[in-house]
Design a protein around this motif. Structure first.
Motif, PDB file in Angstrom:
ATOM      1  N   ARG A 172       0.745  -1.232   0.048  1.00  0.00           N
ATOM      2  CA  ARG A 172      -0.187   0.160  -0.186  1.00  0.00           C
ATOM      3  C   ARG A 172       0.691   1.198  -0.133  1.00  0.00           C
ATOM      4  O   ARG A 172       0.454   2.224   0.432  1.00  0.00           O
ATOM      5  CB  ARG A 172      -1.036   0.040   1.368  1.00  0.00           C
ATOM      6  N   GLU A 173       2.116   1.204  -0.368  1.00  0.00           N
ATOM      7  CA  GLU A 173       2.914   2.406  -0.611  1.00  0.00           C
ATOM      8  C   GLU A 173       2.947   3.335  -1.558  1.00  0.00           C
ATOM      9  O   GLU A 173       3.235   2.650  -2.738  1.00  0.00           O
ATOM     10  CB  GLU A 173       4.390   1.871  -0.143  1.00  0.00           C
ATOM     11  N   LEU A 174       2.481   4.500  -1.349  1.00  0.00           N
ATOM     12  CA  LEU A 174       2.448   5.257  -2.672  1.00  0.00           C
ATOM     13  C   LEU A 174       3.833   5.737  -3.200  1.00  0.00           C
ATOM     14  O   LEU A 174       4.823   6.017  -2.590  1.00  0.00           O
ATOM     15  CB  LEU A 174       1.964   6.634  -2.164  1.00  0.00           C
ATOM     16  N   SER A 581      -4.883  13.788   5.455  1.00  0.00           N
ATOM     17  CA  SER A 581      -5.300  12.461   5.236  1.00  0.00           C
ATOM     18  C   SER A 581      -4.026  11.501   5.293  1.00  0.00           C
ATOM     19  O   SER A 581      -3.633  10.625   4.621  1.00  0.00           O
ATOM     20  CB  SER A 581      -5.850  12.050   3.807  1.00  0.00           C
ATOM     21  N   GLY A 582      -2.983  11.942   6.109  1.00  0.00           N
ATOM     22  CA  GLY A 582      -2.127  11.109   6.737  1.00  0.00           C
ATOM     23  C   GLY A 582      -0.928  10.869   5.564  1.00  0.00           C
ATOM     24  O   GLY A 582      -0.204  11.888   5.092  1.00  0.00           O
ATOM     25  N   THR A 583      -0.806   9.719   4.788  1.00  0.00           N
ATOM     26  CA  THR A 583      -0.009   9.328   3.971  1.00  0.00           C
ATOM     27  C   THR A 583       0.456  10.508   2.980  1.00  0.00           C
ATOM     28  O   THR A 583       1.358  10.577   2.531  1.00  0.00           O
ATOM     29  CB  THR A 583      -0.080   8.108   3.389  1.00  0.00           C
ATOM     30  N   LEU A 584      -1.021  10.795   2.371  1.00  0.00           N
ATOM     31  CA  LEU A 584      -0.795  11.726   1.346  1.00  0.00           C
ATOM     32  C   LEU A 584      -0.122  13.179   1.571  1.00  0.00           C
ATOM     33  O   LEU A 584       0.598  13.868   0.783  1.00  0.00           O
ATOM     34  CB  LEU A 584      -1.955  11.994   0.383  1.00  0.00           C
ATOM     35  N   ASP A 585      -0.574  13.537   2.783  1.00  0.00           N
ATOM     36  CA  ASP A 585       0.172  14.784   3.260  1.00  0.00           C
ATOM     37  C   ASP A 585       1.612  14.931   3.455  1.00  0.00           C
ATOM     38  O   ASP A 585       2.157  15.847   3.562  1.00  0.00           O
ATOM     39  CB  ASP A 585      -0.273  15.122   4.707  1.00  0.00           C
ATOM     40  N   ARG A 586       2.361  13.622   3.166  1.00  0.00           N
ATOM     41  CA  ARG A 586       3.801  13.590   3.132  1.00  0.00           C
ATOM     42  C   ARG A 586       4.202  14.370   1.834  1.00  0.00           C
ATOM     43  O   ARG A 586       5.219  14.953   1.651  1.00  0.00           O
ATOM     44  CB  ARG A 586       4.491  12.253   3.129  1.00  0.00           C
ATOM     45  N   ALA A 621      -7.749   9.658  -2.019  1.00  0.00           N
ATOM     46  CA  ALA A 621      -6.858   9.160  -0.522  1.00  0.00           C
ATOM     47  C   ALA A 621      -7.793   9.030   0.419  1.00  0.00           C
ATOM     48  O   ALA A 621      -7.862   8.177   1.151  1.00  0.00           O
ATOM     49  CB  ALA A 621      -5.977  10.274  -0.567  1.00  0.00           C
ATOM     50  N   LEU A 625      -7.042   5.531   1.471  1.00  0.00           N
ATOM     51  CA  LEU A 625      -5.868   5.489   2.264  1.00  0.00           C
ATOM     52  C   LEU A 625      -6.318   4.772   3.583  1.00  0.00           C
ATOM     53  O   LEU A 625      -5.295   4.398   4.347  1.00  0.00           O
ATOM     54  CB  LEU A 625      -5.248   6.742   2.411  1.00  0.00           C
ATOM     55  N   LEU A 628      -4.826   1.682   3.231  1.00  0.00           N
ATOM     56  CA  LEU A 628      -3.664   1.749   2.729  1.00  0.00           C
ATOM     57  C   LEU A 628      -2.482   1.818   3.872  1.00  0.00           C
ATOM     58  O   LEU A 628      -1.459   1.892   3.700  1.00  0.00           O
ATOM     59  CB  LEU A 628      -3.224   2.723   1.625  1.00  0.00           C
TER      60      LEU A 628
END
Length: 628
Positions: A172-174, A581-586, A621, A625, A628
């Motif tokens: 599940r890694e972008l 939204s967590g991961t996307l915010d990186r 996302a 996510l 994910l």
């Protein structure tokens, strides 16, 4: 049309049947008429069925006489009757009338070369117990999708990403570099999917995996542009019309009601004209318009419907923007920023009330050079590149000062994109001209981490290099790029997701591979001459279509999204850009997106494309996510 999925534990362990059932359930919208499973310890196949051919006997997965070979298919094989006759003459016994069963016996005869015999649109999964072999395959032009993951002693595959992600071991890694391609191209190229470890089977590609765990990928077809055919324009037009008519006639096969999308453009109008010539009874046609007449093509569609006496259905829509956008996003398997997904969903929903199958004009532009960017390429080669250095030395710095992000038809932005693209090779320039993103806007949407991940990466050259080994030249280079990338990864995926969301099968006669092979080998001058694209289609249909249709400029399948973002969608989009939204915010800086939205809402500039790209990604996302 259907949905397929499966799990192959090539390390010999038993697969989890409950997981396969969940994967299949995620494909129910693709096949509401039934579901089937087949398993044998380490291998399991799942199938969701939309009944089109042999409604009574065509359930899948289906096997050969001994059961050693099993198959599940998404799509249609248009030449299955001819193939069946040849196989019966060789002693093969059939249990059904389905086109899918033909593939089983054809594989017995030909091995993996059976793919060369198929005329149709398909994604195939075939298990050969005699060899412990799983084969996955996709049609030549990429009409039907197939995604997969290999690792941890297993291969998992499915028609859609959401089905694949129902398996807990799928990564599940972008991929930040894939996100960079998305923002610049509005879709994810198959060669660089959204998630690391998840792959898309590419058009005309097949994968073979046995117990050794090493997948082998091969292509069984390429869009060839040489050697060129020596024909007069009249001979070329006559042959083209015959091939297109033959493609339409083959694709009329159906045991359920069938119709056609009719926009009033030359592509869909030609399909309807040929259907009327070969289909008994009246052709059912479907057209949509909007209250905003600048987006409505209904008068042209009516003209064609009257000319060919179709059973015409049309609606003028004033859609609830919030509701329709949410439904479209729910069925977007991965982010794709093509705004035509919305009208494609609406016309599919409308048509599904009357028919189960529709023929479409998709593919005509990519086959016959129908886009304005093809004209831009001619201007670049004939004039711009030959300008004195002093003139270009004045134009290029001036263009670089133009603020990016204006609307599609804004002259200043078009000049900037033209100059930036002109510095690239023919493939790279096409990708730049297709994009609405400027480096400044892209940078404003990225976090510091994202910028570091993609620093030095040219999103246009990276995509163009996919075809670096091709020998095509000039316009052929541009068409090959579109047929290998933009067509399968944007146009066809958008159509597949939005039509299958309402369980409607869409067929594309322009993409019959025999027709594509013929057109690609014609000289470029038979397809486009300056501001006139699709010359071959005009010549072939000149005596059949109304003059008003032949003279029309390409309009595209548009919606009033610009106004929606300034009005009914503003708060919805602003909320999406405001939450975390967590991961996307990186990777994505939502403050930059909010700044674009505010400027757009105040009518300072038209940022429709840029806002929509960011919004679709954020909404995807939000919906996915969590898994994910």
């Amino acid at each position: 049309m259907c949905g397929i999925c499966g799990i192959y534990q090539y390390d010999g362990r038993l697969f989890d049947e409950a997981v396969l059932a969940r994967m299949s359930e995620h494909l129910r919208h693709r096949g509401p008429d039934g579901g089937g499973f087949w398993s044998a310890g380490k291998i399991g196949l799942g199938h969701r069925r939309l009944s089109i051919i042999d409604s009574e006997g065509g359930a899948q997965p289906i096997g050969n006489e001994t059961g050693e070979i099993q198959i599940c298919v998404n799509g249609e094989i248009y030449n299955h009757r001819e193939l069946r006759r040849g196989l019966e003459q060789k002693g093969h016994v059939f249990k059904t009338r389905s086109d899918s069963e033909v593939i089983v016996h054809l594989y017995e005869e030909k091995g993996t070369r059976f793919l060369e015999e198929l005329n149709g649109m398909f994604a195939i999964a075939l298990w050969d117990a005699r060899k412990d072999l799983l084969l996955l395959a996709r049609d030549r032009l990429g009409i039907k999708p197939l995604v997969y993951h290999v690792g941890g002693g297993r291969l998992v595959f499915a028609s859609e990403l959401r089905s694949l992600l129902a398996h807990p071991e799928v990564p599940r890694e972008l991929d930040p570099q894939a996100l960079h391609l998305y923002f610049n191209h509005e879709f994810f190229p198959a060669q660089r999917p959204l998630l690391k470890g998840v792959k898309k089977l590419q058009p005309a590609e097949f994968l073979v995996l046995t117990g050794d765990g090493e997948p082998k990928l091969e292509r069984y077809w390429e869009p060839g542009f040489a050697p060129k055919l020596s024909l007069t324009p009249e001979q070329a037009a006559q042959t083209f019309r015959g091939l297109l008519a033959g493609s339409v006639q083959k694709q009329l096969m159906s045991d359920v009601p069938l119709g056609a999308f009719l926009s009033g453009g030359i592509d869909s109008s030609s399909i309807v004209a040929l259907m009327a010539a070969h289909q008994p009874g009246k052709v059912k046609t479907f057209s949509l318009g909007f209250d905003d007449r600048s987006y409505s093509e209904l008068p042209y569609a009516r003209l064609v419907a009257e000319r060919f006496g179709t059973e015409h259905h049309e609606e003028v829509l004033r859609p609830d923007a919030l509701q329709v956008v949410d439904v479209v996003l729910d069925h977007m398997d991965e982010p794709i920023a093509d705004m035509a997904a919305i009208p494609t969903f609406l016309v599919s929903s409308f048509a599904r009330k009357h028919v189960t199958v529709c023929l479409s004009g998709d593919g005509g532009d990519e086959l016959l050079a129908g886009y304005d960017r093809h004209l831009a390429s001619q201007i670049c080669e004939k004039f711009y590149r030959h300008l004195p250095g002093t003139v270009r030395g004045f134009v290029e710095p001036l263009a670089a000062t133009i603020a990016g992000g204006s609307g599609k038809k804004n002259a200043a932005d078009m000049l900037r994109r033209f100059v930036e693209g002109a510095a690239k090779d023919p493939r790279g320039r096409q990708m730049r001209w297709q994009s609405f993103m400027s480096p400044e806007i892209v940078s404003s949407l990225y976090t510091a981490e994202m910028q570091s991940q993609v620093r030095g990466m040219d999103a246009f050259d990276a995509v163009a290099r996919i075809l670096s080994g091709s020998e095509a030249a000039g316009l052929d280079q541009e068409l090959e790029l579109e047929q290998r990338l933009y067509l399968p990864d944007d146009i066809l995926m958008k159509t597949d997701w939005m039509s299958m969301a309402v369980s409607l099968e869409v067929r594309v006669p322009f993409l019959d591979h025999e027709l594509v092979d013929f057109v690609n080998r014609l000289p470029a001058g038979m397809k486009r001459r300056w501001n006139r694209g699709k010359l071959l289609l005009h010549d072939a249909m000149r005596d059949e279509l109304p003059p008003a249709i032949l003279k029309r400029r390409k309009q595209g399948f548009g919606i009033p999204l610009k106004g929606w973002l300034q009005g009914p969608l503003f708060e919805r989009v602003d909320a999406a850009f405001s939450r975390s939204s967590g991961t996307l915010d990186r990777f994505i800086d939502r403050r930059g997106a909010r700044a674009l939205l505010a400027a757009h809402q105040k009518r300072q500039r038209d940022y429709t494309h840029q806002i929509w790209s960011a919004f679709v990604l954020c909404e995807w996302a939000e919906r996915n996510l969590g898994r994910l």
